[in-house]
Enzyme design. Structure first.
Site, PDB file in Angstrom:
ATOM      1  N   ASP A 186     -14.063  26.281  24.240  1.00  0.00           N
ATOM      2  CA  ASP A 186     -13.007  27.195  24.703  1.00  0.00           C
ATOM      3  C   ASP A 186     -13.521  28.164  25.748  1.00  0.00           C
ATOM      4  O   ASP A 186     -12.756  28.661  26.576  1.00  0.00           O
ATOM      5  CB  ASP A 186     -12.411  27.955  23.515  1.00  0.00           C
ATOM      6  CG  ASP A 186     -11.461  27.043  22.772  1.00  0.00           C
ATOM      7  OD1 ASP A 186     -11.931  26.197  22.002  1.00  0.00           O
ATOM      8  OD2 ASP A 186     -10.237  27.146  23.018  1.00  0.00           O
ATOM      9  N   LYS A 205     -13.831  25.815  18.386  1.00  0.00           N
ATOM     10  CA  LYS A 205     -13.096  25.908  17.121  1.00  0.00           C
ATOM     11  C   LYS A 205     -14.009  26.284  15.957  1.00  0.00           C
ATOM     12  O   LYS A 205     -15.110  25.757  15.827  1.00  0.00           O
ATOM     13  CB  LYS A 205     -12.407  24.568  16.853  1.00  0.00           C
ATOM     14  CG  LYS A 205     -11.589  24.470  15.592  1.00  0.00           C
ATOM     15  CD  LYS A 205     -10.599  25.591  15.381  1.00  0.00           C
ATOM     16  CE  LYS A 205      -9.619  25.776  16.508  1.00  0.00           C
ATOM     17  NZ  LYS A 205      -8.903  27.088  16.430  1.00  0.00           N
TER      18      LYS A 205
HETATM   19  O1  MRU Z   1      -7.167  26.824  18.472  1.00  0.00           O
HETATM   20  P1  MRU Z   1      -7.112  25.577  19.322  1.00  0.00           P
HETATM   21  O2  MRU Z   1      -6.529  24.407  18.622  1.00  0.00           O
HETATM   22  O3  MRU Z   1      -6.462  25.854  20.667  1.00  0.00           O
HETATM   23  O4  MRU Z   1      -8.634  25.296  19.575  1.00  0.00           O
HETATM   24  C1  MRU Z   1      -9.010  24.199  20.330  1.00  0.00           C
HETATM   25  C2  MRU Z   1     -10.448  23.962  20.394  1.00  0.00           C
HETATM   26  O5  MRU Z   1     -11.258  24.695  19.869  1.00  0.00           O
HETATM   27  C3  MRU Z   1     -10.868  22.808  21.234  1.00  0.00           C
HETATM   28  O6  MRU Z   1     -12.016  22.239  20.724  1.00  0.00           O
HETATM   29  C4  MRU Z   1     -11.139  23.318  22.648  1.00  0.00           C
HETATM   30  O7  MRU Z   1     -10.055  24.071  23.118  1.00  0.00           O
HETATM   31  C5  MRU Z   1     -11.397  22.212  23.587  1.00  0.00           C
HETATM   32  S1  MRU Z   1      -9.946  21.243  23.875  1.00  0.00           S
HETATM   33  C6  MRU Z   1     -10.317  20.076  25.057  1.00  0.00           C
END
Ligand code: MRU
Length: 353
Positions: free
Chosen positions: A245, A256
């Site tokens: 992220d 995550k």
């Molecule tokens: O909370 P989320 O579902 O938006 O978190 C998503 C993640 O942590 C993904 O691993 C990350 O955004 C990469 S998506 C290509």
């Protein structure tokens, strides 16, 4: 559709005639529901409620959201249009704090808008739409490049463990970590298997990654998050690939919640641990990463439906954790593969001093 000769089956976001159509991923795997809106508040709510989620998808949604505002604007002056765009940008910036792609995308559209200051309003509006659409296409192309680079690290017989959802549903299409898996399996025909973690509390792995893998017939096994140590200790995992992220220049990676635990376990079991993300996830300025804390109800229930804890109990709900660079074997982007020391290799990749 085919992009650069690669089949891209699921495109979760579309912009047409001033409206955005998106897949509401909270409804998966039961139903594939598309939602249409021309309202920026509705779009912001969709990001907050995680109907649209995944760092690159959030970024592209925000860019398309600003394009929607420009396209539908009745403003007759530059300053009126500027106010509409800045207000929308401010609202979108407040939706989720951790994914850097959101801020990268909004800044890019606003920069474009400022560059167009002396052009006629109609041109400004159409150029904003054009910029957002090219960002969407770029994201898909970047994912395919990430797929190519990352797949070079995989071989027949590998079992790749992945966390959360990093597939088509989390991006403009194709995916990052899941894009690598997709590319290795479908384009290169490598005989690989996947272990997907369910990803508590919102189950993106179980609901979305498993859905994408089943749909594309990639051999996969679902495990609960607390089985990662077990499968690694039994020799069932040969590589880990996850998304990101936000990546800092020193190589710290927010992803995550649960990613850090998986990285520690991978180190203990000598399993390569890879991060896959486009360079739009790399934050070239910040020294710290804001971590989103979500409602405790997400932890105390199954998807808000079944209570799994007493209502009065306190619960912690950080949506992300930070993996330090010493646990990361390599970072795969569309520009190539960065290896430690990341404070040098990431700068080099971005062309920074
Ligand atoms: O909370 P989320 O579902 O938006 O978190 C998503 C993640 O942590 C993904 O691993 C990350 O955004 C990469 S998506 C290509």
């Amino acid at each position: 559709m085919f992009i650069e000769g690669v089949k891209v089956e699921i495109v979760p976001l579309e912009f047409r005639n001033g409206k955005i159509r998106f897949i509401d991923v909270t409804k998966l795997p039961e139903e594939l529901v598309y939602v249409k809106t021309d309202n920026v508040e509705r779009l912001a709510k969709a990001i907050e409620r995680m109907e649209i989620r995944g760092a690159p998808a959030i970024g592209v949604a925000a860019a398309l959201g600003l394009a929607m505002v420009a396209y539908n604007s009745k403003a007759k002056t530059y300053s009126k249009l500027a106010k509409e765009l800045y207000d929308a940008a401010e609202r979108l910036r407040k939706t989720r704090p951790t994914a850097y792609n959101l801020f990268w995308a909004i800044n890019r559209i606003i920069k474009k808008f400022n560059e167009l200051k002396n052009k006629p309003l109609d041109i400004i509006k159409s150029e904003i739409v054009r910029e957002a659409l090219s960002m969407q296409l770029e994201d898909i192309k970047n994912n395919i490049s990430i797929g190519k680079h990352g797949a070079s690290l995989l071989k027949d017989g590998d079992t790749v463990l992945t966390h959360c959802n990093t597939g088509s549903l989390a991006t403009a299409g194709y995916g990052t970590a899941l894009g690598i898996i997709r590319y290795a399996y479908h384009v290169q025909k490598k005989k690989i298997k996947v272990i997907a973690t369910e990803t508590r509390p919102l189950l993106q792995g179980a609901r979305l990654t498993a859905w994408e893998l089943v749909r594309e017939k990639i051999p996969a096994t679902l495990v609960t998050d607390n089985m990662v140590g077990y499968v690694m200790s039994k020799g069932m995992v040969t590589k880990v690939i996850v998304g990101a992220d936000r990546i800092l220049l020193d190589g710290r990676v927010a992803n995550k919640i649960g990613t850090y635990s998986i990285a520690v376990l991978a180190k203990h079991h000598n399993i390569p641990f890879y991060i896959a993300a486009p360079t739009s996830t790399i934050d070239p300025k910040s020294k710290e990463i804001p971590i989103e804390h979500r409602k405790p109800e997400e932890v105390k229930t199954v998807l808000g439906k079944i209570a799994t804890a007493p209502r009065e109990v306190e619960a912690l709900n950080p949506a992300f954790d930070i993996t330090p660079p010493e646990l990361i074997t390599a970072i795969i982007t569309e520009k190539g593969i960065a290896r430690p020391p990341y404070d040098k290799s990431i700068r080099k990749m971005l062309g920074l001093k």
